[in-house]
Design a protein around this motif. Structure first.
Motif, mmCIF file in Angstrom:
data_model
loop_
_atom_site.group_PDB
_atom_site.id
_atom_site.type_symbol
_atom_site.label_atom_id
_atom_site.label_comp_id
_atom_site.label_asym_id
_atom_site.label_seq_id
_atom_site.Cartn_x
_atom_site.Cartn_y
_atom_site.Cartn_z
ATOM 1 N N TYR A 48 -16.347 -4.058 -1.675
ATOM 2 C CA TYR A 48 -16.590 -3.786 -0.254
ATOM 3 C C TYR A 48 -17.544 -4.824 0.328
ATOM 4 O O TYR A 48 -18.386 -5.354 -0.391
ATOM 5 C CB TYR A 48 -17.189 -2.388 -0.090
ATOM 6 C CG TYR A 48 -16.351 -1.294 -0.714
ATOM 7 C CD1 TYR A 48 -15.267 -0.748 -0.042
ATOM 8 C CD2 TYR A 48 -16.642 -0.822 -2.001
ATOM 9 C CE1 TYR A 48 -14.488 0.255 -0.622
ATOM 10 C CE2 TYR A 48 -15.869 0.176 -2.579
ATOM 11 C CZ TYR A 48 -14.796 0.707 -1.890
ATOM 12 O OH TYR A 48 -14.032 1.694 -2.473
ATOM 13 N N ARG A 76 -13.972 -4.540 2.673
ATOM 14 C CA ARG A 76 -12.625 -5.017 2.372
ATOM 15 C C ARG A 76 -11.670 -4.671 3.507
ATOM 16 O O ARG A 76 -11.635 -3.518 3.973
ATOM 17 C CB ARG A 76 -12.121 -4.355 1.074
ATOM 18 C CG ARG A 76 -10.709 -4.731 0.685
ATOM 19 C CD ARG A 76 -10.586 -6.206 0.360
ATOM 20 N NE ARG A 76 -11.418 -6.586 -0.771
ATOM 21 C CZ ARG A 76 -12.109 -7.716 -0.821
ATOM 22 N NH1 ARG A 76 -12.075 -8.573 0.181
ATOM 23 N NH2 ARG A 76 -12.832 -8.011 -1.885
ATOM 24 N N ARG A 87 -7.506 -5.110 -2.010
ATOM 25 C CA ARG A 87 -8.421 -4.660 -3.057
ATOM 26 C C ARG A 87 -9.251 -5.820 -3.593
ATOM 27 O O ARG A 87 -10.454 -5.865 -3.424
ATOM 28 C CB ARG A 87 -7.657 -3.983 -4.201
ATOM 29 C CG ARG A 87 -7.037 -2.653 -3.808
ATOM 30 C CD ARG A 87 -6.416 -1.945 -5.003
ATOM 31 N NE ARG A 87 -5.809 -0.689 -4.618
ATOM 32 C CZ ARG A 87 -5.203 0.134 -5.460
ATOM 33 N NH1 ARG A 87 -5.146 -0.154 -6.747
ATOM 34 N NH2 ARG A 87 -4.664 1.264 -5.038
ATOM 35 N N ASP A 136 -8.831 -9.661 0.943
ATOM 36 C CA ASP A 136 -8.512 -8.963 2.190
ATOM 37 C C ASP A 136 -7.008 -8.875 2.415
ATOM 38 O O ASP A 136 -6.255 -9.811 2.128
ATOM 39 C CB ASP A 136 -9.183 -9.656 3.371
ATOM 40 C CG ASP A 136 -10.679 -9.401 3.411
ATOM 41 O OD1 ASP A 136 -11.131 -8.427 2.776
ATOM 42 O OD2 ASP A 136 -11.398 -10.179 4.083
#
Length: 344
Positions: free
Chosen positions: A77, A79, A112, A115
């Motif tokens: 994150y 993301r 994941r 981006d």
């Protein structure tokens, strides 16, 4: 419902247009729907071997729901979510793909590890980009890539389904269930599909599928129609219905586990010799962009455009409404494929 502009392609001599410095994107900063927001972020720049795509549409998938709820592995994150996107090439630093080329992309870590497609632009490895040509609206095109990849792979690699055989789709009103049933019927197969709801049964029947109410004992319903069982079962609900799906399958038939709509991931106290009937095969399928042949993507788009294949009902959302789209997907409020339009 929002209608997207028609797809188009640009000649190889078209000059690239410099994008703005920032774009709108749906960014997840931590697990939880309250942490998903549409914000301005810098437009990404592709390195050699990567391609920047102007996203015209993106499909929503159960995978992204798992990311939002913290069930997905491999997340970091913040993301930008989205495991697939459809659009046109904006910039290929190696000059392999011309600006304006229509393309789809999916998987490979999108949303994941790096981006993803819930944005106006996305940068992905060129190896996971599939070119095509179509004049279909972008919302229709955006409903196809990842769903087709999984449906095609499940039918071929997972089930080895042959024309004229019989197929049961468990979870038939999901986007993947509807698409797989449509492809199997297009092959000349006998197709059964399940739903727990009356509206779902009506939808399946309207698409030429034999609809079965999923009361937990679908195997009994199947064997009343086909005493020897079906040749193949696509299991999309998951662990709670798998045992009954195995019981619906003929000797030497195949059950392919390709979905987990129930969000049940593992089987407690699994005893194979008790669960799996004699001679029934149990397989799985989960693929990547490289598992979808470009000619199959083009064939399906052409048949949809010709009116010969009723692939999926499509429900569209502007990017700014992505939180509501996620909530609708989680609640099962829509039947078919949910598609985001970043330029709507």
């Amino acid at each position: 419902m929002h209608t997207a502009p028609a797809a188009h392609s640009t000649s190889a001599s078209a000059a690239p247009v410099e994008p703005p410095a920032t774009m709108r994107a749906a960014v997840l900063t931590a697990p939880g729907i309250e942490n998903l927001r549409v914000v301005d972020v810098p437009v990404p720049r592709p390195e050699p071997g990567w391609v920047r795509i102007k996203v015209m549409a993106f499909g929503l998938n159960r995978s992204e729901y798992h990311s939002v709820t913290g069930q997905a592995g491999g997340m970091s994150y913040p993301r930008v979510l989205g495991i697939e996107a459809s659009g046109v090439v904006d910039h290929d630093p190696d000059g392999v793909l011309a600006p304006g080329t229509q393309v789809v992309t999916m998987m490979g870590g999108m949303g994941r590890a790096f981006d993803g497609g819930y944005a106006q632009y996305v940068v992905v490895p060129r190896q996971q980009v599939i070119p095509f040509h179509s004049t279909l609206p972008w919302d229709v095109i955006g409903s196809v890539p990842e769903t087709l990849q999984t449906a095609y792979g499940s039918l071929t690699t997972g089930l080895d389904l042959q024309p004229g055989q019989s197929l049961l789709v468990r979870g038939g009103t999901s986007a993947l269930g509807l698409a797989t049933a449509a492809l199997a019927a297009d092959m000349g197969c006998t197709v059964y599909a399940t739903s727990r709801r009356e509206a779902g049964l009506e939808l399946l029947a309207s698409r030429g599928v034999t609809a079965l109410r999923d009361n937990g004992a679908v195997a009994q319903q199947v064997r009343r129609r086909m005493p020897e069982g079906v040749d193949a079962v696509l299991e999309l609900v998951g662990v709670p219905t798998l045992r009954d799906s195995l019981l619906a399958t003929a000797v030497h038939g195949v059950v392919c586990f390709s979905g987990m709509l129930s969000d049940s991931w593992t089987i407690a106290d699994f005893y194979p010799m008790d669960w799996i009937p004699n001679g029934v095969r149990l397989t799985t399928y989960s693929g990547q962009a490289s598992d979808l042949p470009g000619d199959e993507l083009q064939r399906v788009l052409d048949r949809i455009e010709a009116g010969a294949l009723d692939f999926l009902p499509v429900h569209t959302y502007p990017l700014e409404d992505i939180v509501q789209a996620q909530r609708d997907m989680a609640a099962g409020a829509r039947t078919g494929k949910l598609v985001g339009l970043p330029w709507d």
